[in-house]
Scaffold this active site. Structure first.
Site, PDB file in Angstrom:
ATOM      1  N   GLU A 127     -30.280   2.863  49.058  1.00 27.11           N
ATOM      2  CA  GLU A 127     -29.010   2.541  48.377  1.00 27.11           C
ATOM      3  C   GLU A 127     -28.893   1.082  47.937  1.00 27.11           C
ATOM      4  O   GLU A 127     -27.881   0.433  48.197  1.00 27.11           O
ATOM      5  CB  GLU A 127     -27.825   2.919  49.276  1.00 27.11           C
ATOM      6  CG  GLU A 127     -27.819   4.371  49.689  1.00 27.11           C
ATOM      7  CD  GLU A 127     -26.596   4.769  50.510  1.00 27.11           C
ATOM      8  OE1 GLU A 127     -25.808   3.891  50.903  1.00 27.11           O
ATOM      9  OE2 GLU A 127     -26.439   5.977  50.763  1.00 27.11           O
ATOM     10  N   ASN A 169     -34.860   5.407  48.326  1.00 25.93           N
ATOM     11  CA  ASN A 169     -33.898   6.498  48.492  1.00 25.93           C
ATOM     12  C   ASN A 169     -32.508   6.071  48.002  1.00 25.93           C
ATOM     13  O   ASN A 169     -32.071   4.947  48.276  1.00 25.93           O
ATOM     14  CB  ASN A 169     -33.816   6.839  49.990  1.00 25.93           C
ATOM     15  CG  ASN A 169     -33.111   8.139  50.304  1.00 25.93           C
ATOM     16  OD1 ASN A 169     -33.511   9.192  49.813  1.00 25.93           O
ATOM     17  ND2 ASN A 169     -32.075   8.082  51.130  1.00 25.93           N
ATOM     18  N   HIS A 206     -26.202  14.658  47.528  1.00 30.92           N
ATOM     19  CA  HIS A 206     -24.920  15.060  48.133  1.00 30.92           C
ATOM     20  C   HIS A 206     -24.031  15.552  46.989  1.00 30.92           C
ATOM     21  O   HIS A 206     -23.432  14.751  46.274  1.00 30.92           O
ATOM     22  CB  HIS A 206     -24.258  13.874  48.825  1.00 30.92           C
ATOM     23  CG  HIS A 206     -24.996  13.377  50.032  1.00 30.92           C
ATOM     24  ND1 HIS A 206     -25.120  14.133  51.182  1.00 30.92           N
ATOM     25  CD2 HIS A 206     -25.646  12.217  50.271  1.00 30.92           C
ATOM     26  CE1 HIS A 206     -25.805  13.440  52.082  1.00 30.92           C
ATOM     27  NE2 HIS A 206     -26.149  12.282  51.557  1.00 30.92           N
ATOM     28  N   GLU A 235     -31.212  14.467  51.313  1.00 35.49           N
ATOM     29  CA  GLU A 235     -29.979  14.605  52.113  1.00 35.49           C
ATOM     30  C   GLU A 235     -29.082  15.689  51.534  1.00 35.49           C
ATOM     31  O   GLU A 235     -27.854  15.543  51.482  1.00 35.49           O
ATOM     32  CB  GLU A 235     -29.225  13.263  52.157  1.00 35.49           C
ATOM     33  CG  GLU A 235     -30.066  12.109  52.668  1.00 35.49           C
ATOM     34  CD  GLU A 235     -29.304  10.785  52.770  1.00 35.49           C
ATOM     35  OE1 GLU A 235     -28.064  10.794  52.746  1.00 35.49           O
ATOM     36  OE2 GLU A 235     -29.971   9.742  52.870  1.00 35.49           O
ATOM     37  N   ASP A 237     -26.591  18.377  50.537  1.00 32.25           N
ATOM     38  CA  ASP A 237     -25.474  19.220  50.966  1.00 32.25           C
ATOM     39  C   ASP A 237     -24.624  19.501  49.734  1.00 32.25           C
ATOM     40  O   ASP A 237     -24.706  18.785  48.740  1.00 32.25           O
ATOM     41  CB  ASP A 237     -24.664  18.654  52.145  1.00 32.25           C
ATOM     42  CG  ASP A 237     -24.171  17.233  51.971  1.00 32.25           C
ATOM     43  OD1 ASP A 237     -24.129  16.729  50.831  1.00 32.25           O
ATOM     44  OD2 ASP A 237     -23.801  16.613  52.986  1.00 32.25           O
TER      45      ASP A 237
HETATM   46  C1  XIL Z   1     -24.581   9.048  57.534  1.00 35.61           C
HETATM   47  C2  XIL Z   1     -24.617   9.871  58.799  1.00 35.61           C
HETATM   48  O1  XIL Z   1     -24.723  11.235  58.450  1.00 35.61           O
HETATM   49  C3  XIL Z   1     -23.386   9.629  59.605  1.00 35.61           C
HETATM   50  O2  XIL Z   1     -23.481  10.264  60.883  1.00 35.61           O
HETATM   51  C4  XIL Z   1     -23.177   8.125  59.818  1.00 35.61           C
HETATM   52  O3  XIL Z   1     -21.932   7.906  60.452  1.00 35.61           O
HETATM   53  C5  XIL Z   1     -23.227   7.369  58.510  1.00 35.61           C
HETATM   54  O4  XIL Z   1     -24.421   7.679  57.829  1.00 35.61           O
HETATM   55  N1  XIL Z   1     -26.439   8.345  52.855  1.00 35.61           N
HETATM   56  C6  XIL Z   1     -27.440   8.061  53.761  1.00 35.61           C
HETATM   57  C7  XIL Z   1     -27.293   8.478  55.171  1.00 35.61           C
HETATM   58  O5  XIL Z   1     -28.491   7.568  53.362  1.00 35.61           O
HETATM   59  O6  XIL Z   1     -27.912   7.604  56.069  1.00 35.61           O
HETATM   60  C8  XIL Z   1     -25.849   8.651  55.560  1.00 35.61           C
HETATM   61  O7  XIL Z   1     -25.801   9.207  56.867  1.00 35.61           O
HETATM   62  C9  XIL Z   1     -25.136   9.529  54.564  1.00 35.61           C
HETATM   63  C10 XIL Z   1     -25.165   8.917  53.184  1.00 35.61           C
END
Ligand code: XIL
Length: 302
Positions: A127, A169, A206, A235, A237
């Site tokens: 990020e 990422n 996401h 990641e 969802d």
């Molecule tokens: C999130 C986790 O799922 C949570 O449990 C934590 O509180 C914060 O981080 N992008 C990412 C992940 O790269 O590391 C994040 O994970 C979600 C968004």
């Protein structure tokens, strides 16, 4: 019975999941994890505040539990993440300039060498680009040490664990027209042309009302792959429920499968109740561990 991992393996791909160390002792959770997934990402346990809570004092116990669990069962591990603007401990926030740059690289070396030989892919940097239309880097402690912090991190990670694939990422880089997508693509092209060691791009994926699955997602995936890197959905969802959610999940898999170098998909949690999202039902298993329509949509698309 078929499983997500077995189905993905038929095309040489993997199907992974984010896990929390403190849930490994929940038999329902571990049962689904062990049965369905062949790659594991520690959800928080490898982040900087977890692995280096005090400068130079590393703490790997929770991440090690996940890595040991996975490797003992023949699974692979995605390392997440060496450097992220969020979740920075106080000691690091108090550093600037050359001291911060050195601490940053020491962190990369410390964590990547602890796991040397055990990691399939590292999210070296997470990020680093800002939202919106500027295509600029995100302001962060690391960014303030100079634009070259990302390539320095990748070179350091390669030296510490030469066998791991090294990924950049990010989120909201699914839509090809998006300025952030273009900026990340330019960076990866530049790294490839100058020999900065980068092997993969992780696309968080996401999906929600504010970030719907774009019609041109497969264009984005193939344009990254054309730079000579693998792409991984890291990641995944999807906000929603029922048939509409299942349909989105199916399209995500089909988009990945349209690109040979889209090598694997990771969902960000096992059951809906394990999700990081504040509300909703974004994952493949419900709170009771039952397979949802989205699960079957993914399984049949793999
Ligand atoms: C999130 C986790 O799922 C949570 O449990 C934590 O509180 C914060 O981080 N992008 C990412 C992940 O790269 O590391 C994040 O994970 C979600 C968004």
């Amino acid at each position: 019975t078929p499983t997500l991992a077995a189905a993905a393996n038929r095309t040489g791909r993997y199907f992974g999941v984010a896990v929390a160390a403190n849930k490994l002792t929940d038999p329902a959770y571990a049962g689904i994890l062990d049965r369905e997934f062949d790659v594991v990402t520690p959800e928080n346990e490898m982040k900087l505040d977890a692995t280096e809570p005090r400068q130079g004092e590393f703490s790997f116990a929770n991440a090690d539990r996940i890595v040991d669990h996975a490797l003992a069962r023949g699974k692979e591990v995605r390392g997440h993440t060496l450097l992220w603007h969020s979740g920075l401990p106080g000691w690091l926030q108090n550093l600037t300039g050359a001291a911060l740059r050195q601490a940053m690289l020491d962190h990369v070396t410390g964590v990547a060498s602890h796991y040397r030989g055990k990691i399939h892919s590292w999210d070296v940097v997470n990020e680093a680009f800002v939202d919106g239309t500027s295509g600029r880097r995100r302001d962060s402690s690391f960014q303030r040490t100079g634009d070259d912090w990302i390539e320095a991190a990748f070179r350091t990670a390669r030296a510490a664990d030469p066998g791991a694939k090294l990924c950049y990422n990010d989120y909201d880089i699914e839509n090809w027209a998006h300025a952030k997508t273009q900026a990340v693509h330019r960076m990866v092209r530049d790294f490839r042309s100058r020999g900065v060691p980068i092997d993969c791009v992780g696309i968080q994926a996401h999906f929600a009302g504010v970030n719907p699955l774009p019609a041109d997602f497969r264009t984005t995936l193939s344009n990254f792959a054309a730079l000579g890197v693998d792409v991984q959905l890291t990641e995944l969802d999807v906000e929603g429920s029922g048939a509409a959610q299942a349909d989105d999940y199916r399209r995500v898999v089909q988009d990945c499968y349209s690109v040979p170098r889209c090598t694997g998909i990771t969902v960000w949690g096992v059951r809906d109740t394990d999700s990081w999202r504040a509300s909703g039902t974004p994952l493949l298993f419900d709170g009771r561990g039952e397979k949802k329509p989205a699960y079957y949509a993914v399984l049949f698309a793999l």
